[in-house]
Every structure is written in C-alpha cells, then in structure tokens.
Design a protein around this motif. Structure first.
Motif, PDB file in Angstrom:
ATOM      1  N   TYR A   1       1.009  -1.255  -0.174  1.00 57.37           N
ATOM      2  CA  TYR A   1       0.118   0.036  -0.119  1.00 57.37           C
ATOM      3  C   TYR A   1       0.691   1.183  -0.501  1.00 57.37           C
ATOM      4  CZ  TYR A   1      -3.933  -3.228   1.204  1.00 57.37           C
ATOM      5  OH  TYR A   1      -5.106  -3.950   1.554  1.00 57.37           O
TER       6      TYR A   1
ATOM      7  N   PHE B   1      -4.310   6.610   8.672  1.00 52.95           N
ATOM      8  CA  PHE B   1      -4.054   6.945   7.132  1.00 52.95           C
ATOM      9  C   PHE B   1      -4.956   5.909   6.237  1.00 52.95           C
ATOM     10  CE2 PHE B   1      -0.179   6.761   8.135  1.00 52.95           C
ATOM     11  CZ  PHE B   1       0.828   6.012   8.253  1.00 52.95           C
ATOM     12  N   TYR B   2      -5.146   6.015   5.246  1.00 56.87           N
ATOM     13  CA  TYR B   2      -6.376   5.843   4.098  1.00 56.87           C
ATOM     14  C   TYR B   2      -5.497   4.925   3.273  1.00 56.87           C
ATOM     15  CZ  TYR B   2     -10.021   9.019   5.950  1.00 56.87           C
ATOM     16  OH  TYR B   2     -10.555   9.379   6.751  1.00 56.87           O
ATOM     17  N   PHE B   3      -6.307   3.750   3.106  1.00 58.50           N
ATOM     18  CA  PHE B   3      -5.268   3.001   2.779  1.00 58.50           C
ATOM     19  C   PHE B   3      -6.350   2.869   1.217  1.00 58.50           C
ATOM     20  CE2 PHE B   3      -2.583  -0.173   5.579  1.00 58.50           C
ATOM     21  CZ  PHE B   3      -2.719   0.063   6.554  1.00 58.50           C
ATOM     22  N   GLY B   4      -5.172   2.982  -0.199  1.00 60.67           N
ATOM     23  CA  GLY B   4      -5.955   2.661  -1.279  1.00 60.67           C
ATOM     24  C   GLY B   4      -6.605   1.126  -1.633  1.00 60.67           C
ATOM     25  N   SER B   5      -5.919   0.914  -2.638  1.00 60.59           N
ATOM     26  CA  SER B   5      -6.371  -0.352  -3.375  1.00 60.59           C
ATOM     27  C   SER B   5      -5.074  -0.897  -3.457  1.00 60.59           C
ATOM     28  CB  SER B   5      -7.301  -0.978  -4.357  1.00 60.59           C
ATOM     29  OG  SER B   5      -8.447   0.136  -5.088  1.00 60.59           O
TER      30      SER B   5
END
Lengths: 117, 111
Positions: B87, B99-103
């Motif tokens: 990530y 935290f904002y986790f993407g794909s």
C-alpha cells in the motif's frame, strides 16, 4: 520486542448482539487507531485516540463506540451487530510523545476476526 | 486526503529486483509518502516513508519523482516472503491520526 496485543483473536456473534474488542498498544505508545477490513477489501480507518482523547474519526458506524483508558489500552464496542460487520478488526499504535521523537510508523496488531451469523 | 493509484497486481521472480509504482498526482507539499505491506492473514507492517528525497532502509528503497507526483518502492531482491499487498499512502505532515489505505498492489513472487 513487545507488539500490539488484540483480544480476542476470534469472535463469533449473532445478529443484534454486542461485541467488545480490546487493544493493548506497545508500551509507551500514546496513540491507538482502529481499522476494519472486510473480506477481500482494504483496511478502512474507523477511529483514533491520542492521550485518551478521540483524535480523529473515519467511517465508523454510529452503532460502534470506542475509548482509550488511563493505561492507554483501547476498546471498540459494537452493538446491534449486522452480518456486514463481519470483518478483521485491526488496532495499531504509535508514539507521538513530545521529547521522544515522533514515530511515523503505525504498528499493527494481529487483528480480531469477527464473524456475525 | 490526496488519492494514490497503484497497479492491482504485479509478479516477480525470486532474487530479482521489484519496482512497485504509485501515482499521487494531487499530492500536496506537506504530504508524506508511506509504504506499508500486508502479508496474508497479518496486520499491515511499515516498510518505508519519505517526503522529497529518496530513502533507503533495510527493507527497501523509496524513489520519489522530482515533482513528487509519483514514487516507486524498490525491493532489491525479492524473496517468497515478500509476497504481500503493498500500500502506498499519503499522510499530511500535520495529521498523525489516520491512514487511508488505497487498493494496493498484490505482489506475487515466483520461485
């Protein structure tokens, strides 16, 4: 080295029941974060606490609440459970304590797998 | 929060270098670039982070483009244990709280 401890590791509940997940951060860490990871999905930020105060809020349902206690451990309380709440719940901790240097790392626990039937 | 874009999956041979790209064209001057990885059935773990300059640690290297709109995580010699979802996350310098986790990119390492 001590890591983040989460309990229980596995939990099975029925719809409409309540559940409490516990997180014990790494010693001397003052910040706790909660994340939810549904099957095949990426972790989603729920809520965080710094020095026992809520510091930020993400996509946490109103049915969920959390707090951080005086010993810095945290609990995530989940009520009126729904099938869609079945997921892995991760707790992470970090240290933002002044004078000790700011750690940019979040240390994640092994997670609690919640299954709602 | 600024968004990141990563390939869904990549494949590598064991013992070879791996370059994992991340695009973050809307990055602001105060965003740190973090990389975490998640091994199967485990919580995410920190890999590396940087702001403007390239960074090296015992796990990996982080190459940051001059305009900061992209970065590349470099694993110098992939092992089977490096198979994980990687990530790329942006975090504002003043925001230590989430935290904002993407794909993420699922890395498969072939023996």
């Amino acid at each position: 080295a001590a890591g983040v401890i989460q309990s229980p590791r596995h939990l099975i509940k029925e719809k409409r029941e309540t559940a409490t997940l516990k997180c014990y951060p790494i010693p001397r860490h003052d910040t706790v974060y909660w994340y939810q990871q549904g099957p095949g999905q990426d972790p989603q930020f729920l809520i965080s606490f710094y020095e026992k105060m809520q510091s930020d809020k993400g996509s946490i349902p109103d049915r969920f609440s959390a707090q951080q206690f005086s010993d810095y451990h945290s609990e995530l309380n989940m009520s009126s459970l729904e099938l869609g709440d079945s997921a892995l719940y991760f707790c992470a901790s970090s240290s933002l304590r002044a004078g000790e240097g700011i750690s940019y790392e979040q240390y994640f626990g092994p997670g609690t797998r919640l299954t709602v039937t | 929060d600024a968004k990141t874009t990563q390939p869904n999956s990549m494949e590598s041979n064991e013992e070879e270098p791996v370059h994992l790209p991340c695009n973050h064209s809307t990055i602001s001057g105060t965003d740190y670039i973090h990389w975490y990885r998640q091994l199967p059935s485990q919580g995410p773990e920190y890999v590396i982070h940087g702001l403007t300059s390239n960074v090296n640690n015992r796990m990996a290297s982080l190459a940051i483009a001059e305009d900061r709109k992209s970065s590349t995580l470099i694993l110098h010699r992939a092992t089977l244990r490096d198979a994980a979802v990687y990530y790329c996350i942006l975090r504002a310098i003043y925001n230590f709280n989430k935290f904002y986790f993407g794909s993420g990119t699922k890395l498969n390492v072939k023996p």
